[in-house]
Every structure is written in C-alpha cells, then in structure tokens.
Design a protein around this motif. Structure first.
Motif, mmCIF file in Angstrom:
data_model
loop_
_atom_site.group_PDB
_atom_site.id
_atom_site.type_symbol
_atom_site.label_atom_id
_atom_site.label_comp_id
_atom_site.label_asym_id
_atom_site.label_seq_id
_atom_site.Cartn_x
_atom_site.Cartn_y
_atom_site.Cartn_z
ATOM 1 N N LEU A 96 0.842 -1.196 0.000
ATOM 2 C CA LEU A 96 0.000 0.000 0.000
ATOM 3 C C LEU A 96 0.885 1.256 0.000
ATOM 4 O O LEU A 96 1.514 1.574 1.011
ATOM 5 N N PRO A 97 0.940 2.002 -1.117
ATOM 6 C CA PRO A 97 1.868 3.130 -1.240
ATOM 7 C C PRO A 97 1.637 4.246 -0.218
ATOM 8 O O PRO A 97 2.568 4.727 0.424
ATOM 9 N N LYS A 98 0.392 4.724 -0.059
ATOM 10 C CA LYS A 98 0.115 5.819 0.874
ATOM 11 C C LYS A 98 0.415 5.400 2.313
ATOM 12 O O LYS A 98 1.019 6.152 3.079
ATOM 13 N N THR A 99 -0.021 4.210 2.659
ATOM 14 C CA THR A 99 0.234 3.715 4.015
ATOM 15 C C THR A 99 1.724 3.526 4.238
ATOM 16 O O THR A 99 2.257 3.856 5.301
ATOM 17 N N GLY A 100 2.413 3.006 3.227
ATOM 18 C CA GLY A 100 3.859 2.826 3.328
ATOM 19 C C GLY A 100 4.588 4.140 3.521
ATOM 20 O O GLY A 100 5.586 4.219 4.254
ATOM 21 N N GLU A 101 4.079 5.202 2.893
ATOM 22 C CA GLU A 101 4.699 6.513 3.064
ATOM 23 C C GLU A 101 4.586 6.979 4.513
ATOM 24 O O GLU A 101 5.510 7.570 5.066
ATOM 25 N N ILE A 102 3.442 6.701 5.137
ATOM 26 C CA ILE A 102 3.287 7.051 6.555
ATOM 27 C C ILE A 102 4.243 6.228 7.408
ATOM 28 O O ILE A 102 4.870 6.736 8.341
ATOM 29 N N LEU A 103 4.371 4.943 7.100
ATOM 30 C CA LEU A 103 5.290 4.083 7.856
ATOM 31 C C LEU A 103 6.711 4.624 7.804
ATOM 32 O O LEU A 103 7.449 4.573 8.791
ATOM 33 N N ARG A 104 7.105 5.136 6.639
ATOM 34 C CA ARG A 104 8.471 5.662 6.481
ATOM 35 C C ARG A 104 8.637 7.040 7.109
ATOM 36 O O ARG A 104 9.563 7.283 7.871
ATOM 37 N N ASN A 105 7.739 7.949 6.772
ATOM 38 C CA ASN A 105 7.920 9.347 7.166
ATOM 39 C C ASN A 105 7.553 9.622 8.615
ATOM 40 O O ASN A 105 8.016 10.602 9.194
ATOM 41 N N GLN A 106 6.698 8.778 9.190
ATOM 42 C CA GLN A 106 6.286 8.965 10.582
ATOM 43 C C GLN A 106 6.965 7.950 11.507
ATOM 44 O O GLN A 106 6.433 7.589 12.559
ATOM 45 N N HIS A 107 8.154 7.509 11.110
ATOM 46 C CA HIS A 107 8.838 6.441 11.845
ATOM 47 C C HIS A 107 9.033 6.782 13.323
ATOM 48 O O HIS A 107 8.729 5.977 14.211
ATOM 49 N N ARG A 108 9.519 7.980 13.601
ATOM 50 C CA ARG A 108 9.800 8.342 14.990
ATOM 51 C C ARG A 108 8.526 8.419 15.823
ATOM 52 O O ARG A 108 8.478 7.955 16.968
ATOM 53 N N ARG A 109 7.477 9.013 15.260
ATOM 54 C CA ARG A 109 6.222 9.125 16.003
ATOM 55 C C ARG A 109 5.593 7.750 16.232
ATOM 56 O O ARG A 109 5.027 7.485 17.298
ATOM 57 N N ASP A 139 14.289 3.346 -0.172
ATOM 58 C CA ASP A 139 15.689 3.754 -0.288
ATOM 59 C C ASP A 139 16.459 3.082 0.855
ATOM 60 O O ASP A 139 15.942 2.179 1.505
ATOM 61 N N GLN A 140 17.687 3.554 1.080
ATOM 62 C CA GLN A 140 18.556 2.904 2.076
ATOM 63 C C GLN A 140 18.596 3.640 3.413
ATOM 64 O O GLN A 140 19.471 3.404 4.223
ATOM 65 N N ARG A 141 17.624 4.509 3.652
ATOM 66 C CA ARG A 141 17.689 5.346 4.855
ATOM 67 C C ARG A 141 17.583 4.542 6.147
ATOM 68 O O ARG A 141 18.009 5.001 7.209
ATOM 69 N N PHE A 142 16.983 3.347 6.087
ATOM 70 C CA PHE A 142 16.774 2.575 7.312
ATOM 71 C C PHE A 142 17.867 1.536 7.562
ATOM 72 O O PHE A 142 17.725 0.690 8.441
ATOM 73 N N SER A 143 18.956 1.599 6.791
ATOM 74 C CA SER A 143 20.027 0.614 6.986
ATOM 75 C C SER A 143 20.573 0.657 8.407
ATOM 76 O O SER A 143 20.890 -0.376 9.007
ATOM 77 N N ARG A 158 14.249 -7.425 23.426
ATOM 78 C CA ARG A 158 13.159 -7.660 22.481
ATOM 79 C C ARG A 158 13.703 -8.383 21.258
ATOM 80 O O ARG A 158 14.754 -8.023 20.726
ATOM 81 N N PRO A 159 13.006 -9.398 20.779
ATOM 82 C CA PRO A 159 13.527 -10.284 19.726
ATOM 83 C C PRO A 159 13.396 -9.688 18.323
ATOM 84 O O PRO A 159 12.543 -10.102 17.548
ATOM 85 N N TYR A 160 14.233 -8.714 17.990
ATOM 86 C CA TYR A 160 14.136 -8.043 16.702
ATOM 87 C C TYR A 160 15.251 -8.443 15.737
ATOM 88 O O TYR A 160 15.415 -7.805 14.695
ATOM 89 N N LEU A 161 16.036 -9.458 16.077
ATOM 90 C CA LEU A 161 17.107 -9.898 15.177
ATOM 91 C C LEU A 161 16.551 -10.263 13.814
ATOM 92 O O LEU A 161 17.068 -9.827 12.771
ATOM 93 N N GLY A 162 15.486 -11.053 13.784
ATOM 94 C CA GLY A 162 14.902 -11.470 12.510
ATOM 95 C C GLY A 162 14.350 -10.301 11.713
ATOM 96 O O GLY A 162 14.442 -10.278 10.479
ATOM 97 N N VAL A 163 13.788 -9.310 12.414
ATOM 98 C CA VAL A 163 13.267 -8.130 11.716
ATOM 99 C C VAL A 163 14.412 -7.372 11.061
ATOM 100 O O VAL A 163 14.302 -6.896 9.920
ATOM 101 N N GLY A 164 15.548 -7.248 11.764
ATOM 102 C CA GLY A 164 16.703 -6.565 11.194
ATOM 103 C C GLY A 164 17.232 -7.269 9.959
ATOM 104 O O GLY A 164 17.585 -6.619 8.956
ATOM 105 N N ILE A 165 17.285 -8.588 10.001
ATOM 106 C CA ILE A 165 17.746 -9.354 8.834
ATOM 107 C C ILE A 165 16.794 -9.151 7.662
ATOM 108 O O ILE A 165 17.219 -8.910 6.522
ATOM 109 N N LEU A 166 15.494 -9.226 7.939
ATOM 110 C CA LEU A 166 14.515 -9.029 6.871
ATOM 111 C C LEU A 166 14.591 -7.604 6.319
ATOM 112 O O LEU A 166 14.439 -7.394 5.107
ATOM 113 N N GLY A 167 14.849 -6.631 7.207
ATOM 114 C CA GLY A 167 14.972 -5.254 6.752
ATOM 115 C C GLY A 167 16.080 -5.088 5.726
ATOM 116 O O GLY A 167 15.906 -4.395 4.712
#
Length: 835
Positions: A96-109, A139-143, A158-167
């Motif tokens: 979902l492009p619009k929703t994905g934009e919120i996920l990216r741009n509102q990351h901190r909030r 893009d590569q901003r979340f590396s 918190r078990p985020y190792l797998g999320v980091g690999i998938l990222g």
C-alpha cells in the motif's frame, strides 16, 4: 480479487463507506461467521488485490488518525494492543503506497507511540510495525535501523534480530530498485554480531545458516564476499573461528582480485589514517575542503554508511572535520554546519555531536541557535554534566547571567561529584560581581576537591576581584608548595605581573617550563613577562626572545599568539614610555562589557527545547522554595512555558512535557490530581512504558503514602538503567510506608539489594582533566549521586554496613532529607529512556 461470499456484505459497506467499514474490520466487530478465526492479513489478502487504491486510502486514513491518539472508548487497553498488532501485520504484505509513506515518514512518532504497548514477544505492536516497515522501504535510509536491530542496540531484550535481517533483505539498492544480490550491510552486521559480548556461537551459526538458505549461492561466493570484511588475521575474531565450520574453504583464503573495487569501497570503512590526514589537512588549509579529492573522501564515508548502516566512521570524521574547519576559518562555517548536520542526522544519540553543533553555530555568529541546540541536548543527555556546563557557559557569554546561574545550580544538585559545575557557577557569580557568593562557592569546592587547581585558581581570582591581593597570593603560593600544578603557577605569575613584579613572574614561568616545556599557557605567560621587562629596560635581547616565543606559538595555531604578534610592536613601543601597559589580550575589555548585559528572551521567541529546559529549572526551583507565594509564581512561569498543543511538540520531547506537567501539579501540592494525571497517561494513552511517566506516578503515590502495586512495575522494562531507577524509587516509596505500618526490615532488604548496583553504576564514571564527570548513561548519573548523597554521606562502605542498625538508620535519615532531590535526579537520569 472478487470477494468471497462470506465477505460480500462487508465489502459492499466498504465500497459505500470505506473509512467506517475498515475501522470496524480492524476493531474485530464485523460478523464473519466461520471466517472469524482468520487474521486481518488473511482477510485483506482474500478480499483485495495488493496495492488496491481504496484499501490503501482507508488504511492510511485510519493510521494517520490514531498515531499518538487515545485508546478508543469501546476497547480495553489489552484489546487495543491486539488491534494495533493485527493492523500492522495485516497491511505488511498488501503493498500500500500511501500507508507505506506514513510508515516511512512517521517512523519516529510511530515508535514513540507503539513502544509503550509492548506486552511480550507475542503482543508487540512496535515489532509488527517494524515488520511492515521492512516491506515499505524505497531507499537505504533505514540501513542503520536494521543494523541496530541485528546487534540488539535498539531495545534490549526484544527479539528483533529477525526483523533486522529481513529489513536488509528487503532494502532496495543504491538505485532504489530491489536488490537481487546479498546486501553488504547484512553481512557486515552479522559479522559484527559475532564479536558482541554474550553472543552464543550456536545461535549465531544458526542465524547465518538461515541467511545462506535465503540466498542460493555457492561457498566460493560467500567466501569472496565475507573475506574482505573480516579483521586482520593477527586479531582475535569469533566470526573467523565460527565461519571455519560453516565455510571450511575460508581457512587460509586471501582476498582475490575478483572482488570489484566498488564492492570493496562499499564494504570497507575509510581507514583511520586517511581520516586523520584529512582532519589535519583541513586545519592547515581549510580552502582545500572544496576540492574534488575532499568531496570524494566524504562520499566514500556516505556510501559506506548507507550500504552497511554503520555510521561510526562517518560520525567521528564529520564531527572532527566540522570543528577543525570552522576553527581554522570561520568564513567556512557553512561547510562545517553541513558536516555536523549529517553526523547529527546519522547519530543523534552521540552527545559529542551536539557539543560540536553548538561550537560551529557559535563560530558562525549564531549564538541563539547554539544555545537552543544545547537546550535540546540538555534534555536528550540529561545524564551528561558536560552539556549542562557548556549551556551555562554559553548563557554566561551571551549575557543571560540569571539563567546561567540557575543552570549551574541545578547541575550541582544533580552532579555533586562534578567540579566543573562548581567552578562554572563561581565564574557566573563573578561575572555578576557577586564576589561574596562566589567566594563561598569556591571555598566549599576547595574543601570538597582539595587537589583541583581550577577550584584554587577560582578562589584566588575571586579574592583578586574582592581586592584581597595578599590573600590571593597566599592561595596561589600554598597551591604551588603542595603540588606541581602548572595552572596554579601560571595564576601566581599573572597576579605578580598585575602587582607590577614581572621579574618574579618570569622566574616562576621558567621554573614551570622545566616541568612542561610544551605548555603554551606557560609559554604565553613567559612571553608577556619578558615583553614587559624588555620594554622597561629597553633590552632588545629579551624583546626578541618574547617575540620568538609568540612566533613559535602562532605557527602552531595558537590564536592568542597570532593576535599578540599583530599588536606586539606597537604595544612594545608604547610600553617603553608607559609602565601601565601590561600586554593584556585585546578582548578582555569587550568580554567584561558583554557580561554586564542582561538578556532574557520572551517566551514567544524561545525554541521548544528551551521552553522545556526552562520549565525543568522552574520545577527544580519550585521544589526548593519554602515561600508559598514564590512557589506559586514559579509554577505559573512553568505553566506558561509549557502552554502549547501536543502537535507542536517534537516527538523526542513529548514524554518530557508529559512528565513535567504532572510534576508541576505535585510541586503545587496537588498530589491526588497529579496521580490521576499520570494514571490517565498510562491507562488512556497507552504510554505505560515511558519510564518517566511511571516514575511520576510513583512520586505522587509516595506523597500520598500509597505503596500499592510497586512490585509489578519492573515487568514493563528491559533496560538495566530503567530497572535501577525503579529500584531507587521503590526504596523511597517503601520508606514512606514505614510510618503507616510497613516494617523497616523491608526497606533494609531493598537497600542491601540496591547497594551493589549503585556501586557498579557509579564505578563506570570517570573524571576528565578538569575534574568534571564523564557520564554515559542515566544509570551512571544516578549511581554516582547515590554513592555521594546517600551512602558515603552516611558512612556506608559495603552492603554489610547496612545490616548495622546505626548505619542503616543514618542512611534512612539521609534519604528522607533529600527525597525530592533524589526523585529529581531519577527523572533526569531517565529522560532519554522515556521514549
């Protein structure tokens, strides 16, 4: 996709009223019959095609509406946690492009909002959001984020190792398109993980095997890709040892020419020698920072950081370059600001970046912006005394002496072991010409830190300001007899020059140079003494010696020497006929003039961080004022500073605003209302894992004598710093219940359990050359405070001492006398953990 029959009725309502229909589906109130066990993601996949415009609009609208919002009235907090997790898991695969934009741009909030809802690995909306984010990258901003998740830096436990690999696996290449090759950053992070303390080799190998399985590559491929990233064979490396089992051919292999130059540039950090070369070159020839060669050097850092997510090298280099360039040539402040701005964007969690940012802004004649940056840093790094000291100093230089005094007073209460806070306050009081108050500060500092030369010099300078020259001489002479400290010798010599005794000053400077022949302060002082003597006797030999010393220092970049040389000949000629010429720095008179100015800005002109920082100081003052009328006035000032809408407040500062507003109610004496306020933040808004809000609630309970539920608080937090802060709060809360019937033995048990942690955290602090504390975490700040104000003040040297009735009661008395001050330090030590 045409919806199946069971979803037909809901889909028709969605077509007519998409927002309300989607909201009902997400909340789980749509009658689905036998399809009820399906997850939201399964339902969406069955009803919609990926990328459906109507679904995207409805999901984006729903998410945007709820970020940092209240829990819906019809839902319990537990149910809301489930709804949020289901939502993010549901949209993860729907493209979902619009929703994905919120996920990216509102990351901190989003992270700020969701962090407080964590209830375990299977009830973690923040983890579900991060999972959805991995598939919404463009893009590569979340590396850097993925690297931190793999290494466990973001949220311990918190078990985020797998999320980091998938990222990393889903992260686009440099061109923005999906990358078919193995991400270099993923391999870099996994190799770094092997060297982290506590990592088990079995789990690490299982993780790497899963990566190997996700990409169909030959052993030769893996060896060629991984080998250039491994450290030198002379260094101990877990990764190399463990890889020898997974990739046997890596043993004895060497990097071959088959690897492309571009690949090596992206996966190997710029060498330390190259970085140091450019830093030195920028200091000597700042104009070369516009060269193609220099710009290429910067781009190598950026490319490596974007590819791997490892910003350590970029951060240190850009930080050093920014200050080196602006100190060499203030006209190039734009370049310096750009470099430190990039470092801040990559690593906002490094306090050194904020200090450098303020230095560059100040050099660019943007003092207001520099002060604003330090106000923000004061919140971000409330446990770092150096930030407070720099803020107080810059405020003093800007003429805001009243606020400078308040900043230093607050810092002294938070860091009783930091000598720089004391000397900073003394300097501000001297600038205000309150010499009697400054004398009291320095005299106490000399008793507390008898070996610190800055305290002795400050005391002597204060005595000089009071016109007590003989007393100042005695302070200096005693310090010189008791130690080989060069600062005291320099101070004594300067005083002798002012007392028209340059001959004796010269002797002291020459003796000091035998101790340290490279000290430029001593050399500058000797040049001054020789200049005065040579002018009075018209001794050309002494004159040339003085000038040669200044020339030597000027070649090394000492600004005072450069300035001194500029006026040397004219001053010397004047001094031959005018004995009052003492070859002082030309800036002295201007400094006095600036410090006499008072500059308190109107609230409307203050930045948001400055308003927060000043409100914190108001709160600190209100808690220590016995006059009710004065307290009411201070609280009104604090409320005025905090009077703004929530959407005006930056995300990083929001939790501090929430806590301070509740604590102001406490300072006003309305503990019941304050408790209700904090409970509302936890229950209504779901911000239960903001440690500062939890501590505010405990503080209100303590004033009300309510100890109920305190034992359940640790379950919300995995951070060691947070748990330590709660330990301390529990001691104070349990102590408040002693008078209402709780046994003292329970308090004694808590203190005995707390003491080793306090010692451990306090032992991590270090002193710098000025005697200031070097503190890198809230736990260290709190531990150092407890050691100084709780345990040592009561004569406690070990846990065993707490078992003695006399020692135990001494500690209890000490804790009770500074309860509010301790809570204040707890709050400041945990601000950076709140979000």
């Amino acid at each position: 996709m045409i919806p199946s029959k069971i979803f037909q009725e809901w889909y028709e309502s969605f077509v007519s009223e998409p927002e309300s229909a989607f909201d009902r589906l997400v909340h789980g109130v749509v009658p689905l019959g036998v399809a009820a066990p399906l997850t939201l993601g399964e339902i969406l996949y069955d009803v919609f095609e990926p990328g459906d415009i109507e679904l995207d609009t409805a999901a984006a609208t729903w998410l945007d509406k709820h970020i940092l919002g209240e829990v819906p009235n019809a839902l319990t907090l537990d149910r809301w946690v489930t709804v949020l997790e289901e939502f993010f898991r549901g949209i993860a695969l729907m493209e979902l492009p619009k929703t994905g934009e919120i996920l990216r741009n509102q990351h901190r909030r989003l992270c700020l909002w969701l962090h407080g809802f964590y209830e375990g690995p299977d009830r973690d909306p923040e983890g579900a959001y991060l999972l959805a984010l991995t598939r919404s990258q463009n893009d590569q901003r979340f590396s850097k984020l993925w690297r931190r998740l793999i290494l466990g830096y973001k949220t311990a436990g918190r078990p985020y190792l797998g999320v980091g690999i998938l990222g990393f696996r889903k992260m686009p290449g440099k061109d923005g398109r999906a990358s078919a090759d193995v991400p270099e950053g993923l391999l870099q992070a996994l190799l770094k993980l092997a060297e982290e303390p506590g990592v088990k080799h079995i789990k690490w190998k299982q993780t790497l095997r899963s990566v190997f399985a996700a990409y169909r590559r030959t052993e030769k491929y893996w060896v060629e890709r991984i080998l250039p990233m491994l450290p030198d064979r002379r260094q101990q490396s877990n990764a190399r040892d463990w890889l020898s089992i997974l990739l046997p051919s890596i043993v004895g292999s060497t990097s071959s020419g088959s690897s492309s130059e571009g690949y090596l540039l992206r996966t190997q950090a710029v060498s330390r020698e190259t970085c140091e070369y450019w830093v030195q070159r920028a200091r000597k020839s700042p104009s070369e920072c516009n060269s193609v060669e220099f710009l290429s050097f910067l781009e190598q850092h950026r490319d490596y950081a974007r590819t791997t997510g490892d910003a350590e090298y970029l951060n240190k280099t850009f930080n050093n370059l920014s200050t080196s360039i602006v100190r060499a040539d203030r006209k190039m402040s734009d370049i310096s600001l750009g470099l430190i701005g990039e470092a801040l964007e990559w690593v906002p969690s490094d306090s050194r970046n904020w200090i450098s940012y303020a230095i560059v802004l100040d050099a660019a004649h943007r003092k207001d912006d520099a002060i604003s940056a330090l106000w923000e840093a004061r919140y971000r790094f409330a446990y770092e005394p150096f930030i407070r000291n720099e803020l107080g100093r810059l405020l003093r230089d800007d003429g805001d002496l009243v606020t400078s005094e308040s900043v230093f007073l607050e810092a002294i209460s938070h860091f009783p072991n930091d000598v720089v806070c004391r000397t900073g306050l003394g300097e501000t009081l001297r600038a205000m010409e309150r010499f009697d108050d400054a004398y009291v500060v320095y005299e106490q500092a000399c008793r507390d830190f008898p070996d610190n030369s800055f305290c002795r010099n400050g005391l002597a300078e204060t005595l000089r300001g009071m016109g007590q020259f003989n007393e100042a001489l005695e302070v200096y002479k005693k310090a010189c007899r008791d130690s080989t400290d060069l600062a005291c010798r320099s101070g004594l010599a300067e005083l002798l020059i002012d007392l028209d005794n340059p001959d004796e000053a010269e002797k002291i400077y020459r003796e000091a140079l035998k101790l340290d022949g490279q000290n430029f302060y001593i050399k500058s002082g000797l040049a001054r003494a020789l200049s005065i003597r040579s002018a009075r006797t018209r001794d050309i030999g002494l004159r040339d010696e003085a000038k040669s010393i200044l020339q030597e220092l000027a070649r090394k970049g000492i600004r005072s020497a450069v300035s001194g040389l500029r006026y040397f000949d004219a001053q010397w000629e004047q001094a031959t006929t005018d004995p009052t010429v003492k070859f002082r720095k030309s800036s002295d008179s201007r400094a006095v003039k600036v410090l006499s100015v008072s500059g308190i800005k109107a609230i409307a002109k203050m930045s948001i961080p400055e308003r927060l920082g000043r409100a914190m100081i108001c709160l600190w003052q209100a808690e220590r004022t016995e006059d009710h009328h004065v307290t009411a006035s201070i609280i009104n000032d604090a409320n005025a500073l905090l009077d703004m809408f929530e959407d005006q407040i930056p995300d990083d500062l929001l939790s501090a605003f929430v806590e301070i507003r509740g604590l102001i109610l406490l300072a006003r004496g309305d503990a019941r209302r304050s408790l209700s306020y904090f409970e509302d933040q936890i229950k209504t808004y779901g911000r239960g894992s903001w440690i500062s809000v939890r501590l505010g609630m405990i503080r209100a309970q303590t004033l009300l004598g309510d100890t109920e539920g305190v034992d359940d608080l640790n379950s919300h937090f995995t951070s060691k710093n947070s748990r330590f802060a709660l330990q301390v709060a529990k001691v104070i809360q349990a102590l408040s219940g002693v008078s209402s019937g709780s046994p003292e033995s329970s308090v004694q048990t808590l203190l005995i359990a707390l003491y080793p942690d306090a010692v451990k955290f306090a032992s991590r602090t270090r002193l710098d050359i000025k005697g200031g504390l070097s503190v890198s975490s809230g736990g260290e700040m709190l531990g150092a405070f407890l050691q100084t104000r709780w345990f040592r003040a009561a004569g406690i040297q070990s846990s065993g001492d707490l078992e003695r009735p006399d020692a135990f009661h001494a500690v209890i008395t000490q804790i009770s006398s500074i309860r509010d001050e301790t809570f204040d330090v707890i709050s400041n030590s945990t601000f950076s953990l709140a979000a």
